[in-house]
Design a protein around this motif. Sequence first.
Motif, PDB file in Angstrom:
ATOM      1  N   TRP A  14      46.451  50.952  37.532  1.00  0.00           N
ATOM      2  CA  TRP A  14      47.535  50.302  38.285  1.00  0.00           C
ATOM      3  C   TRP A  14      48.636  51.319  38.573  1.00  0.00           C
ATOM      4  O   TRP A  14      49.141  51.963  37.643  1.00  0.00           O
ATOM      5  CB  TRP A  14      48.105  49.111  37.514  1.00  0.00           C
ATOM      6  CG  TRP A  14      47.059  48.112  37.118  1.00  0.00           C
ATOM      7  CD1 TRP A  14      46.737  47.714  35.855  1.00  0.00           C
ATOM      8  CD2 TRP A  14      46.172  47.395  37.987  1.00  0.00           C
ATOM      9  NE1 TRP A  14      45.701  46.796  35.880  1.00  0.00           N
ATOM     10  CE2 TRP A  14      45.339  46.577  37.169  1.00  0.00           C
ATOM     11  CE3 TRP A  14      45.967  47.352  39.371  1.00  0.00           C
ATOM     12  CZ2 TRP A  14      44.344  45.742  37.688  1.00  0.00           C
ATOM     13  CZ3 TRP A  14      44.970  46.528  39.886  1.00  0.00           C
ATOM     14  CH2 TRP A  14      44.183  45.734  39.055  1.00  0.00           C
ATOM     15  N   PRO A  15      49.025  51.460  39.841  1.00  0.00           N
ATOM     16  CA  PRO A  15      49.888  52.589  40.222  1.00  0.00           C
ATOM     17  C   PRO A  15      51.356  52.476  39.822  1.00  0.00           C
ATOM     18  O   PRO A  15      52.081  53.449  39.955  1.00  0.00           O
ATOM     19  CB  PRO A  15      49.769  52.608  41.753  1.00  0.00           C
ATOM     20  CG  PRO A  15      49.295  51.260  42.152  1.00  0.00           C
ATOM     21  CD  PRO A  15      48.514  50.707  41.000  1.00  0.00           C
ATOM     22  N   PHE A  16      51.795  51.314  39.315  1.00  0.00           N
ATOM     23  CA  PHE A  16      53.244  51.150  39.088  1.00  0.00           C
ATOM     24  C   PHE A  16      53.655  51.166  37.621  1.00  0.00           C
ATOM     25  O   PHE A  16      54.827  51.088  37.309  1.00  0.00           O
ATOM     26  CB  PHE A  16      53.738  49.837  39.735  1.00  0.00           C
ATOM     27  CG  PHE A  16      53.251  49.677  41.153  1.00  0.00           C
ATOM     28  CD1 PHE A  16      53.677  50.570  42.129  1.00  0.00           C
ATOM     29  CD2 PHE A  16      52.353  48.684  41.489  1.00  0.00           C
ATOM     30  CE1 PHE A  16      53.223  50.451  43.435  1.00  0.00           C
ATOM     31  CE2 PHE A  16      51.883  48.562  42.794  1.00  0.00           C
ATOM     32  CZ  PHE A  16      52.322  49.452  43.768  1.00  0.00           C
ATOM     33  N   ILE A  17      52.705  51.235  36.723  1.00  0.00           N
ATOM     34  CA  ILE A  17      53.051  51.168  35.291  1.00  0.00           C
ATOM     35  C   ILE A  17      52.305  52.265  34.519  1.00  0.00           C
ATOM     36  O   ILE A  17      51.213  52.670  34.923  1.00  0.00           O
ATOM     37  CB  ILE A  17      52.665  49.792  34.686  1.00  0.00           C
ATOM     38  CG1 ILE A  17      51.174  49.479  34.920  1.00  0.00           C
ATOM     39  CG2 ILE A  17      53.549  48.677  35.234  1.00  0.00           C
ATOM     40  CD1 ILE A  17      50.663  48.270  34.150  1.00  0.00           C
ATOM     41  N   PRO A  18      52.901  52.740  33.400  1.00  0.00           N
ATOM     42  CA  PRO A  18      52.133  53.706  32.597  1.00  0.00           C
ATOM     43  C   PRO A  18      50.939  53.034  31.903  1.00  0.00           C
ATOM     44  O   PRO A  18      49.811  53.529  31.964  1.00  0.00           O
ATOM     45  CB  PRO A  18      53.148  54.241  31.578  1.00  0.00           C
ATOM     46  CG  PRO A  18      54.379  53.414  31.685  1.00  0.00           C
ATOM     47  CD  PRO A  18      54.290  52.553  32.916  1.00  0.00           C
ATOM     48  N   GLY A  19      51.199  51.889  31.243  1.00  0.00           N
ATOM     49  CA  GLY A  19      50.131  51.068  30.658  1.00  0.00           C
ATOM     50  C   GLY A  19      49.101  51.848  29.862  1.00  0.00           C
ATOM     51  O   GLY A  19      49.400  52.876  29.241  1.00  0.00           O
ATOM     52  N   ARG A  36      42.529  63.398  40.017  1.00  0.00           N
ATOM     53  CA  ARG A  36      43.132  62.647  41.109  1.00  0.00           C
ATOM     54  C   ARG A  36      43.514  61.268  40.559  1.00  0.00           C
ATOM     55  O   ARG A  36      42.672  60.593  39.953  1.00  0.00           O
ATOM     56  CB  ARG A  36      42.102  62.500  42.236  1.00  0.00           C
ATOM     57  CG  ARG A  36      42.706  62.094  43.558  1.00  0.00           C
ATOM     58  CD  ARG A  36      41.661  62.067  44.682  1.00  0.00           C
ATOM     59  NE  ARG A  36      41.117  63.384  44.986  1.00  0.00           N
ATOM     60  CZ  ARG A  36      39.824  63.665  45.124  1.00  0.00           C
ATOM     61  NH1 ARG A  36      38.913  62.710  44.966  1.00  0.00           N
ATOM     62  NH2 ARG A  36      39.417  64.887  45.403  1.00  0.00           N
ATOM     63  N   ASP A  37      44.775  60.905  40.743  1.00  0.00           N
ATOM     64  CA  ASP A  37      45.261  59.604  40.268  1.00  0.00           C
ATOM     65  C   ASP A  37      45.098  58.656  41.448  1.00  0.00           C
ATOM     66  O   ASP A  37      46.041  58.421  42.223  1.00  0.00           O
ATOM     67  CB  ASP A  37      46.740  59.770  39.865  1.00  0.00           C
ATOM     68  CG  ASP A  37      47.138  58.802  38.777  1.00  0.00           C
ATOM     69  OD1 ASP A  37      46.472  57.758  38.648  1.00  0.00           O
ATOM     70  OD2 ASP A  37      48.118  59.092  38.061  1.00  0.00           O
ATOM     71  N   VAL A  38      43.885  58.136  41.598  1.00  0.00           N
ATOM     72  CA  VAL A  38      43.460  57.561  42.878  1.00  0.00           C
ATOM     73  C   VAL A  38      44.384  56.455  43.397  1.00  0.00           C
ATOM     74  O   VAL A  38      44.806  56.484  44.554  1.00  0.00           O
ATOM     75  CB  VAL A  38      42.006  57.040  42.766  1.00  0.00           C
ATOM     76  CG1 VAL A  38      41.561  56.413  44.087  1.00  0.00           C
ATOM     77  CG2 VAL A  38      41.077  58.178  42.377  1.00  0.00           C
ATOM     78  N   ALA A  39      44.738  55.508  42.533  1.00  0.00           N
ATOM     79  CA  ALA A  39      45.518  54.360  43.033  1.00  0.00           C
ATOM     80  C   ALA A  39      46.949  54.739  43.403  1.00  0.00           C
ATOM     81  O   ALA A  39      47.650  53.958  44.045  1.00  0.00           O
ATOM     82  CB  ALA A  39      45.522  53.241  41.999  1.00  0.00           C
ATOM     83  N   ARG A  40      47.387  55.929  43.007  1.00  0.00           N
ATOM     84  CA  ARG A  40      48.740  56.355  43.391  1.00  0.00           C
ATOM     85  C   ARG A  40      48.743  57.100  44.725  1.00  0.00           C
ATOM     86  O   ARG A  40      49.800  57.488  45.224  1.00  0.00           O
ATOM     87  CB  ARG A  40      49.366  57.190  42.271  1.00  0.00           C
ATOM     88  CG  ARG A  40      49.618  56.305  41.039  1.00  0.00           C
ATOM     89  CD  ARG A  40      50.325  57.024  39.934  1.00  0.00           C
ATOM     90  NE  ARG A  40      51.689  57.347  40.288  1.00  0.00           N
ATOM     91  CZ  ARG A  40      52.468  58.135  39.562  1.00  0.00           C
ATOM     92  NH1 ARG A  40      51.996  58.679  38.449  1.00  0.00           N
ATOM     93  NH2 ARG A  40      53.703  58.390  39.930  1.00  0.00           N
TER      94      ARG A  40
END
Length: 251
Positions: A14-19, A36-40
């Motif tokens: 999920w691109p909005f949280i560190p989680g 690659r941090d794909v969802a970001r």
Amino acid sequence: MADPADPIYELYYWPFIPGRGEFVRLALEVAGAPYRDVARLPETEGGGVSAILRLLGQDAAGVPSFAPPVLKWGDLVISHTALILQWLAPRVGLVPADDRSRLAAHQLQLTMTDFLSETHDCHHPIAASLYFEDQKEESKRRSRYFRQERMPKYLNYFERVLRSNGDSGGRHAVGKDTSYVDLSLFQVMAGLDYAFPRALNRLKPKLPLLAALHDRMAALPRLKAYLGSSRRLPFSEHGLFRRYPELDDEI
Ligand SMILES: N[C@@H](CCC(=O)N[C@@H](CS)C(=O)NCC(=O)O)C(=O)O
């Protein structure tokens, strides 16, 4: 040593949280592994939340994944934080080579998985689909037991793990060097400091090795650079570790 012909690591989270994705990110960052941090990435470049949903919906690449984080490497698709780290760490030099250490590392990471699940349930004790505000009273009740019983039990255990690793003089959870378990413990301490600062401060006098480990990890050059970068997502009221002052009371 990575082969330049190897595929790049692709993290789906999920691109909005560190989680939970952050535990994988920390390993990749400290190892200096290209990923690659794909969802970001922007949707136009195949990123965004829809990239995660596409991957979760795929049946072609072996066993479907239930939830992120997912790590993709070529056509290999791995989910569950602890399993991802167990596979990744030997490839990037973040776990000792012997079986005993690797089993110990995985055991500790699985214990953290349980701890994270209990931490999450402090703000969502009834249902993940309900807002916190709709389960606030249950959250308060649950968090009281978490602060009084579960948080000290887990943290005292990890402190004991560090103390009993005489090989490292209490500096590492497993072996004599930094492993992915140390990095995950760093993240757990950072997260608890955000979500339960009062409870953690009360416990800290009995956790000198964990506190020192946190500070030592934060000072590792690659981790320090990462923490100061925009790649590091801040904790917020949307992730695993959330700051709701009413869940971090005196008692
Ligand atoms: N055991 C898994 C848990 C994965 C998990 O709970 N992922 C969360 C985000 S941190 C999620 O998106 N869950 C969706 C769901 O459970 O429906 C792990 O450690 O990776």
